[in-house]
Design a protein around this motif. Structure first.
Motif, PDB file in Angstrom:
ATOM      1  N   MET A   1      35.531  32.601   2.746  1.00 36.07           N
ATOM      2  CA  MET A   1      36.149  31.435   3.363  1.00 36.07           C
ATOM      3  C   MET A   1      35.587  30.147   2.764  1.00 36.07           C
ATOM      4  N   ALA A   2      34.275  30.157   2.473  1.00 38.68           N
ATOM      5  CA  ALA A   2      33.651  28.961   1.903  1.00 38.68           C
ATOM      6  C   ALA A   2      34.131  28.700   0.475  1.00 38.68           C
ATOM      7  N   LEU A   3      34.454  29.759  -0.250  1.00 40.84           N
ATOM      8  CA  LEU A   3      34.894  29.625  -1.650  1.00 40.84           C
ATOM      9  C   LEU A   3      36.401  29.517  -1.796  1.00 40.84           C
ATOM     10  N   ARG A   4      37.120  29.679  -0.701  1.00 41.22           N
ATOM     11  CA  ARG A   4      38.574  29.785  -0.781  1.00 41.22           C
ATOM     12  C   ARG A   4      39.213  28.582  -1.467  1.00 41.22           C
ATOM     13  N   GLU A   5      38.792  27.388  -1.103  1.00 37.75           N
ATOM     14  CA  GLU A   5      39.408  26.186  -1.664  1.00 37.75           C
ATOM     15  C   GLU A   5      39.248  26.121  -3.176  1.00 37.75           C
ATOM     16  N   ARG A   6      38.117  26.610  -3.674  1.00 39.16           N
ATOM     17  CA  ARG A   6      37.856  26.544  -5.105  1.00 39.16           C
ATOM     18  C   ARG A   6      38.507  27.701  -5.872  1.00 39.16           C
ATOM     19  N   ILE A   7      38.629  28.829  -5.212  1.00 35.90           N
ATOM     20  CA  ILE A   7      39.157  30.024  -5.892  1.00 35.90           C
ATOM     21  C   ILE A   7      40.670  30.114  -5.793  1.00 35.90           C
ATOM     22  N   ALA A   8      41.261  29.553  -4.740  1.00 40.13           N
ATOM     23  CA  ALA A   8      42.693  29.709  -4.477  1.00 40.13           C
ATOM     24  C   ALA A   8      43.598  29.331  -5.650  1.00 40.13           C
ATOM     25  N   PRO A   9      43.314  28.271  -6.426  1.00 38.91           N
ATOM     26  CA  PRO A   9      44.224  27.915  -7.527  1.00 38.91           C
ATOM     27  C   PRO A   9      44.230  28.917  -8.681  1.00 38.91           C
ATOM     28  N   LEU A  10      43.259  29.823  -8.725  1.00 42.16           N
ATOM     29  CA  LEU A  10      43.172  30.767  -9.836  1.00 42.16           C
ATOM     30  C   LEU A  10      44.214  31.872  -9.699  1.00 42.16           C
ATOM     31  N   PRO A  11      44.642  32.488 -10.789  1.00 37.85           N
ATOM     32  CA  PRO A  11      45.562  33.638 -10.726  1.00 37.85           C
ATOM     33  C   PRO A  11      44.925  34.790  -9.951  1.00 37.85           C
ATOM     34  N   TRP A  12      45.766  35.661  -9.401  1.00 36.24           N
ATOM     35  CA  TRP A  12      45.241  36.724  -8.534  1.00 36.24           C
ATOM     36  C   TRP A  12      44.253  37.668  -9.223  1.00 36.24           C
ATOM     37  N   PRO A  13      44.405  38.002 -10.516  1.00 36.55           N
ATOM     38  CA  PRO A  13      43.379  38.866 -11.116  1.00 36.55           C
ATOM     39  C   PRO A  13      41.991  38.233 -11.084  1.00 36.55           C
ATOM     40  N   TRP A  14      41.933  36.930 -11.258  1.00 40.36           N
ATOM     41  CA  TRP A  14      40.658  36.232 -11.186  1.00 40.36           C
ATOM     42  C   TRP A  14      40.122  36.231  -9.757  1.00 40.36           C
ATOM     43  N   ARG A  15      40.987  35.991  -8.793  1.00 46.75           N
ATOM     44  CA  ARG A  15      40.536  35.950  -7.394  1.00 46.75           C
ATOM     45  C   ARG A  15      39.974  37.303  -6.969  1.00 46.75           C
ATOM     46  N   TYR A  16      40.687  38.362  -7.292  1.00 47.69           N
ATOM     47  CA  TYR A  16      40.221  39.696  -6.904  1.00 47.69           C
ATOM     48  C   TYR A  16      38.972  40.100  -7.679  1.00 47.69           C
ATOM     49  N   GLY A  17      38.932  39.758  -8.962  1.00 48.22           N
ATOM     50  CA  GLY A  17      37.772  40.104  -9.770  1.00 48.22           C
ATOM     51  C   GLY A  17      36.510  39.402  -9.310  1.00 48.22           C
ATOM     52  N   LEU A  18      36.613  38.093  -9.065  1.00 48.04           N
ATOM     53  CA  LEU A  18      35.455  37.349  -8.580  1.00 48.04           C
ATOM     54  C   LEU A  18      35.089  37.765  -7.160  1.00 48.04           C
ATOM     55  N   GLY A  19      36.088  38.156  -6.381  1.00 51.92           N
ATOM     56  CA  GLY A  19      35.814  38.653  -5.036  1.00 51.92           C
ATOM     57  C   GLY A  19      34.992  39.925  -5.059  1.00 51.92           C
ATOM     58  N   PHE A  20      35.279  40.800  -6.018  1.00 54.62           N
ATOM     59  CA  PHE A  20      34.501  42.037  -6.143  1.00 54.62           C
ATOM     60  C   PHE A  20      33.055  41.737  -6.525  1.00 54.62           C
ATOM     61  N   LEU A  21      32.842  40.724  -7.341  1.00 48.27           N
ATOM     62  CA  LEU A  21      31.497  40.375  -7.801  1.00 48.27           C
ATOM     63  C   LEU A  21      30.715  39.548  -6.787  1.00 48.27           C
ATOM     64  N   LEU A  22      31.334  39.221  -5.654  1.00 49.23           N
ATOM     65  CA  LEU A  22      30.704  38.355  -4.658  1.00 49.23           C
ATOM     66  C   LEU A  22      29.517  39.048  -4.001  1.00 49.23           C
ATOM     67  N   THR A  23      28.355  38.448  -4.128  1.00 51.15           N
ATOM     68  CA  THR A  23      27.132  38.894  -3.454  1.00 51.15           C
ATOM     69  C   THR A  23      26.432  37.662  -2.882  1.00 51.15           C
ATOM     70  N   ASP A  24      25.353  37.900  -2.148  1.00 52.23           N
ATOM     71  CA  ASP A  24      24.591  36.772  -1.604  1.00 52.23           C
ATOM     72  C   ASP A  24      24.078  35.882  -2.734  1.00 52.23           C
ATOM     73  N   GLU A  25      23.507  36.522  -3.757  1.00 54.00           N
ATOM     74  CA  GLU A  25      22.935  35.765  -4.873  1.00 54.00           C
ATOM     75  C   GLU A  25      24.023  35.021  -5.639  1.00 54.00           C
ATOM     76  N   PHE A  26      25.133  35.688  -5.866  1.00 54.73           N
ATOM     77  CA  PHE A  26      26.257  35.087  -6.585  1.00 54.73           C
ATOM     78  C   PHE A  26      26.784  33.865  -5.833  1.00 54.73           C
ATOM     79  N   PHE A  27      26.930  33.992  -4.527  1.00 57.08           N
ATOM     80  CA  PHE A  27      27.470  32.903  -3.722  1.00 57.08           C
ATOM     81  C   PHE A  27      26.570  31.669  -3.784  1.00 57.08           C
ATOM     82  N   VAL A  28      25.287  31.856  -3.541  1.00 54.69           N
ATOM     83  CA  VAL A  28      24.370  30.723  -3.511  1.00 54.69           C
ATOM     84  C   VAL A  28      24.273  30.073  -4.884  1.00 54.69           C
ATOM     85  N   HIS A  29      24.128  30.884  -5.917  1.00 52.44           N
ATOM     86  CA  HIS A  29      23.958  30.333  -7.265  1.00 52.44           C
ATOM     87  C   HIS A  29      25.203  29.576  -7.724  1.00 52.44           C
ATOM     88  N   CYS A  30      26.368  30.197  -7.571  1.00 50.63           N
ATOM     89  CA  CYS A  30      27.598  29.572  -8.057  1.00 50.63           C
ATOM     90  C   CYS A  30      27.995  28.361  -7.215  1.00 50.63           C
TER      91      CYS A  30
END
Length: 253
Positions: A108-137
């Motif tokens: 939900m916190a990343l939605r505004e930034r990720i939403a404009p991307l094509p769906w393969p990017w959204r799903y791919g980055l969603g799979f890679l989402l971790t605590d460390e990934f979220f804070v760092h990015c």
């Protein structure tokens, strides 16, 4: 004239020129390097997951498959323990969903930034989402102009972390055969160390500090009283306090 026309029709990413997109290899490499401290710190945790899977009788293939598909350290440890205990699939799925429910908040916190991307990017980055990934990015995004996510930077950070996690799991699987007690060496302390390293540099206001303190107190209390929903209760309590402090600050401006 034709060259200028073709450039004007090229896709842009939040005000960046197309030449920045063409330098994606440099961006991916830089992201992997920036992510390296967290990637190295997670190695003992991944080794522990691999060793624990072998020690629990899950087998090398299934243990590695969990890291490839699930990619969530705490959830993997719980799943391995539940599978070793012979619990059913529904129980395992419900428990895993509860443990990883915080990722819904990250999304939900990343939605505004990720939403404009094509769906393969959204799903791919969603799979890679971790605590460390979220804070760092999130921290990296806050330091750059624009609101849309830097897709290549996030891919480099998330993918490098994913590779290190799976390699460390494989090391744990191999080491688990030679060192049967590896899962009991206390490597799980790295989990707490990683979250402390992530958390405290981001406490930059009194309000954030109060939210963290409240969540810590509630989490410790729930753990001491063996409350299974303690982490969720502590998280929601911190969020509610943060929201209340924001509203109070806005009303006094």
């Amino acid at each position: 004239m034709n060259q200028n026309s073709s450039v004007s029709k090229a896709p842009l990413i939040e005000g960046q020129e197309i030449k920045d997109e063409e330098n994606y290899k440099d961006t991916v490499r830089r992201a992997a390097i920036d992510m390296m401290p967290l990637s190295v710190a997670v190695v003992p945790w991944g080794v522990m997951v691999g060793a624990y899977g072998v020690a629990s009788g899950l087998g090398a293939f299934n243990t590695q498959l969990l890291s490839l598909i699930v990619f969530a350290g705490t959830a993997q440890l719980v799943v391995i323990g539940m599978m070793a205990s012979g619990l059913g699939l529904i129980s395992i799925l419900m428990t895993t969903a509860l443990i990883t429910s915080r990722h819904l908040l990250y999304s939900m916190a990343l939605r505004e930034r990720i939403a404009p991307l094509p769906w393969p990017w959204r799903y791919g980055l969603g799979f890679l989402l971790t605590d460390e990934f979220f804070v760092h990015c999130t921290k990296a995004q806050d330091s750059r102009a624009g609101t849309q996510a830097d897709r290549w930077y996030m891919l480099g950070a998330g993918l490098s972390f994913y590779l290190v996690w799976n390699i460390s799991t494989a090391i744990g699987i191999v080491a688990g055969h030679w060192l049967p007690d590896l899962a009991h060496w206390g490597l799980d302390f790295t989990v707490a160390a990683i979250f402390i390293a992530i958390l405290f540099p981001n406490i930059q206001t009194w309000g954030t500090g109060f939210c963290v303190l409240l969540s810590m107190i509630i989490a410790v209390y729930c753990a001491a009283n063996e409350m299974k929903l303690g982490l969720m209760i502590a998280t929601i309590s911190g969020m509610v306090l943060g929201y209340a402090l924001d509203r109070w600050r806005e009303s006094n401006q």
